[in-house]
Each structure stands twice: as C-alpha cells, then as structure tokens.
Design an enzyme around this catalytic site. Sequence first.
Site, PDB file in Angstrom:
ATOM      1  N   ARG A  40       0.828  -1.197   0.000  1.00  0.00           N
ATOM      2  CA  ARG A  40       0.000   0.000   0.000  1.00  0.00           C
ATOM      3  C   ARG A  40       0.869   1.256   0.000  1.00  0.00           C
ATOM      4  NH1 ARG A  40      -2.012  -3.621   3.871  1.00  0.00           N
ATOM      5  NH2 ARG A  40      -4.135  -4.402   3.451  1.00  0.00           N
ATOM      6  N   ARG A  56      -1.779  -2.159  -6.988  1.00  0.00           N
ATOM      7  CA  ARG A  56      -2.085  -3.277  -6.080  1.00  0.00           C
ATOM      8  C   ARG A  56      -3.192  -4.149  -6.670  1.00  0.00           C
ATOM      9  NH1 ARG A  56      -1.715  -4.565  -0.540  1.00  0.00           N
ATOM     10  NH2 ARG A  56      -3.653  -5.188   0.486  1.00  0.00           N
ATOM     11  N   HIS A  84      -2.898   2.063  -5.136  1.00  0.00           N
ATOM     12  CA  HIS A  84      -3.860   0.964  -5.051  1.00  0.00           C
ATOM     13  C   HIS A  84      -4.220   0.414  -6.430  1.00  0.00           C
ATOM     14  CE1 HIS A  84      -4.874  -0.033  -0.989  1.00  0.00           C
ATOM     15  NE2 HIS A  84      -5.999  -0.603  -1.363  1.00  0.00           N
ATOM     16  N   HIS A 100      -3.700  -9.521   3.603  1.00  0.00           N
ATOM     17  CA  HIS A 100      -5.096  -9.657   4.010  1.00  0.00           C
ATOM     18  C   HIS A 100      -5.227 -10.717   5.099  1.00  0.00           C
ATOM     19  CE1 HIS A 100      -6.477  -8.082  -0.181  1.00  0.00           C
ATOM     20  NE2 HIS A 100      -6.126  -7.122   0.635  1.00  0.00           N
ATOM     21  N   TYR A 153     -10.889  -7.658  -3.734  1.00  0.00           N
ATOM     22  CA  TYR A 153      -9.918  -6.994  -4.589  1.00  0.00           C
ATOM     23  C   TYR A 153      -9.879  -7.593  -5.986  1.00  0.00           C
ATOM     24  CZ  TYR A 153      -7.771  -4.006  -1.091  1.00  0.00           C
ATOM     25  OH  TYR A 153      -7.537  -3.017  -0.167  1.00  0.00           O
ATOM     26  N   LYS A 209      -2.091  -2.235   7.623  1.00  0.00           N
ATOM     27  CA  LYS A 209      -3.505  -1.942   7.862  1.00  0.00           C
ATOM     28  C   LYS A 209      -4.154  -3.021   8.720  1.00  0.00           C
ATOM     29  CE  LYS A 209      -7.729  -0.855   5.291  1.00  0.00           C
ATOM     30  NZ  LYS A 209      -8.315  -0.716   3.940  1.00  0.00           N
TER      31      LYS A 209
END
Length: 425
Positions: free
Chosen positions: A273, A373, A370, A396, A405, A298
């Site tokens: 990220r 990503r 992103h 994740h 995603y 995150k």
Amino acid sequence: MRDPPAPLFRRDNMLEFYFSYRGVLKRLRSGALGGEMDRLAEHFLTLGYKRASAKIYLSRVARFSQFAATRCGLMPIHQDVIDSYLGTFTTDTPRIGAVSALAHARRVAPERFIIPVPSEEADPDALLLASFSDYLRTVRGLEPKTREGILLGGRRFLDWFRHRHPGQNLEALTAEHVLAAVEHRLSLSATSGTRTAATSHIRTFLRFLCWAGHHRQDLARIVPRTPYWRLAHLPPRLAWGDVRRAIDAIGATTPVAIRDRAVLLLLATTGIRNGELRAIRLQDIDWRTGEVFIRRTKGKRDRVVPLLEETGAALVDYILRARPKVDSPYLFLSFTPPVGAFKSAAPVSRIVRKRLRHGGVELGRVAGAHLLRHSLATQLVGQRRPINEVADLLGHRSINTTALYVKVAASQLAEVALPFPGGAA
C-alpha cells in the site's frame, strides 16, 4: 545538477558553508537573530536545500534580523514586530518569501519568538475532539489514519449541530437531530462507500458521547445502516502489459526518474500500500534473502514481501545513485526541500499517475498506488496462483478481502483448505 557534498564545519560556523566574505558573514551574525544564523544554516543543510536556495532564505532572515534589532534589540521578538516588517513590502512576492523564511527561523529558534496564545474560544470543540481522539486511540485501539477519518466525521457532526442549533448543549441532542444530521451527510455523499463511512463515523461519535458522559443516551442505535454491497463493482485495475510499458518508459537518467522507477517497480511487484511504501526504512530491506519487512500494516500485523531481481536492482540503483544524502532512515525521499520522507499519500499517488500517463496508459478516476495493487492481484489470480498465497502477499487477514480486490469465483475460494477449529487439519 546536484550540489557537491558539504565539507565538515563546526556547528558555530555553518554559515561559512554558504558565504565566504567576512563583511557578509559579519552582517549575517548581527541583528536580533544573529546568534541563531549558524543553527539556521545547519537546518537548511540537514533538510537538503540546494545551496542557492539556502542562501536566499538566510539573506531574507538576515534582513528581518536587522529590522527586528531596531525594534526590540536582543529581546524576544513579538508578533507585532513581524507584522510591521511584513507591512514594509508593497508586493506579494517578497512578502511571501519573507513569511516562508521566518517560518524556518521560528522552527529553528522558537525561544527567540513570543508566539501569541490562541484564544480558547477560537474552537469551542477542541477539548471534546481531543478527548474523542484519545478514546479512539486508547479504548478502540485504532491506527492514526483510521482515527483521522473518524475525527473528521465527528467534527462535521459537531459543525452541523452548532450551525443548526446555536447555543444548545450536546445534552439537548435528540433522535430527530441525529436523523437530520445523517440525512444532511448522506446528501453530500456520492457513493455507497462514502455513505457507509459517514454513518459509521457518526455512530462512533455518538457512542463516545454516551461513554464519556456527554449524553445520557446512546443515540448510535438511531443512525440507520446504509446498504453497501462490497462485491458489486470490479476494482479498478490495469492490464499487466500497460503496467510493464509504463515502467519501461521511465528513463533512468535523472535522480527523480531513478527514484520513480524504483517506486513503481516496488508497488507493482509486491502490491504494498501507499502508506506501507512510505514507511519502509533502509534497515527493512534484507538484501541476502531478497525480502522487505513491512511494518504494522492496515491489518495491524507485520509481514515480509519478496523482492524480484529487477526490483532489487532498481532499489540499489536508487540508493547508490539518486537518494538524497540526508540523515533520514526512510527509503524513499522527496527531492523537494525540505528533503525527507513523504509526509502524505499524495506525492506517491502523483508519481504513479505521472509515470502511467507518460507510458501512454489511459487513466480513470482512480489512479494511485492501489491501482497497481489491484492490477498485481488480478494478474496473480489470472495465473491461477492460490488465493491464500495472494492474500498473504497483500497482507489480508481474510481471504474474503482478497475476493473483494480480485473478484475471484466461488469455485476458486473452495479450493483453499481452511483449518479445522482446534488445530486439526
């Protein structure tokens, strides 16, 4: 052209790095701030300012220093003196330059200035919001970026309430007020995601008001929940050929280009990220194993991502040939003074947009870290890589998030063997 390395100077003669004439040095060291000028020179050198720019700033501060000496001698400088000096300029350009230079002087020598104490009435909700921020940090355990968004939601709710019901205490808040505030916020939200976030922030703030004793009831239950289908839309992504073309279009001829190529390669091949890239320190790269340590992401856990050979070579090229020679632990630095780590997500997003456009890639509304990503995740799933492997790479905690995603099929998710509760396979 980059300035040559600075020779070694003592902290009390840093001005000699920029100036050589004795008369100039004597003038710079006189005046109300004369004793701080060497510290100020060291400040500009540390921040990576080019020599010509630093000399301009030092000269501007010296002119103010002479003016201030006629008003307050060596006493601390009051705001009135600064205002009087700025009033001597008849055009905006030199005035703006003086304001910028004095901001540096205040940062280096705050003890030489008398800073006016702002009125407590300027922001009647400052203490309440500070308490709310502390609640989000200590009770809810939220990260700074998450707290920032929720605090903004709380601020907006308070602004609405103060504007619509001036003079009323928060104890007077009713369910009708809450519903009206929610309706107002939803009318300003363009997407289902922003509507969901707006109501969630209001709900959190109302819970805090009850928890902290500012209201006798928990009005959070009044806030309606907005529908949000997380898998309703495909995430924006690029064809891998477009990503490759944009990277290949970056010529490694200037320090900025060398840095930007390393940034794009690291984002595109690891899927990290924006904030994770900005937080990488030089010590986080393990050159022997070819891995990068990503700190407290995150998902509130550390992880390691692999470095492809091309990406590692680009990082080496950047560190050896392009990275500014400043005292900063962070890997990627801004070339715009003050040279240092990127302070927000915006500079990295600008780098991505600029390089993608330069590579001839058509961009939609979303074009930042992103986007790369999403593109990597889609590429990996298209290659039939195991979903749990993709989830681990992206950091994740739930494979369902990876499905969001990359929009994978339910049949692919079924291929993942989930652990049996209790540890049995």
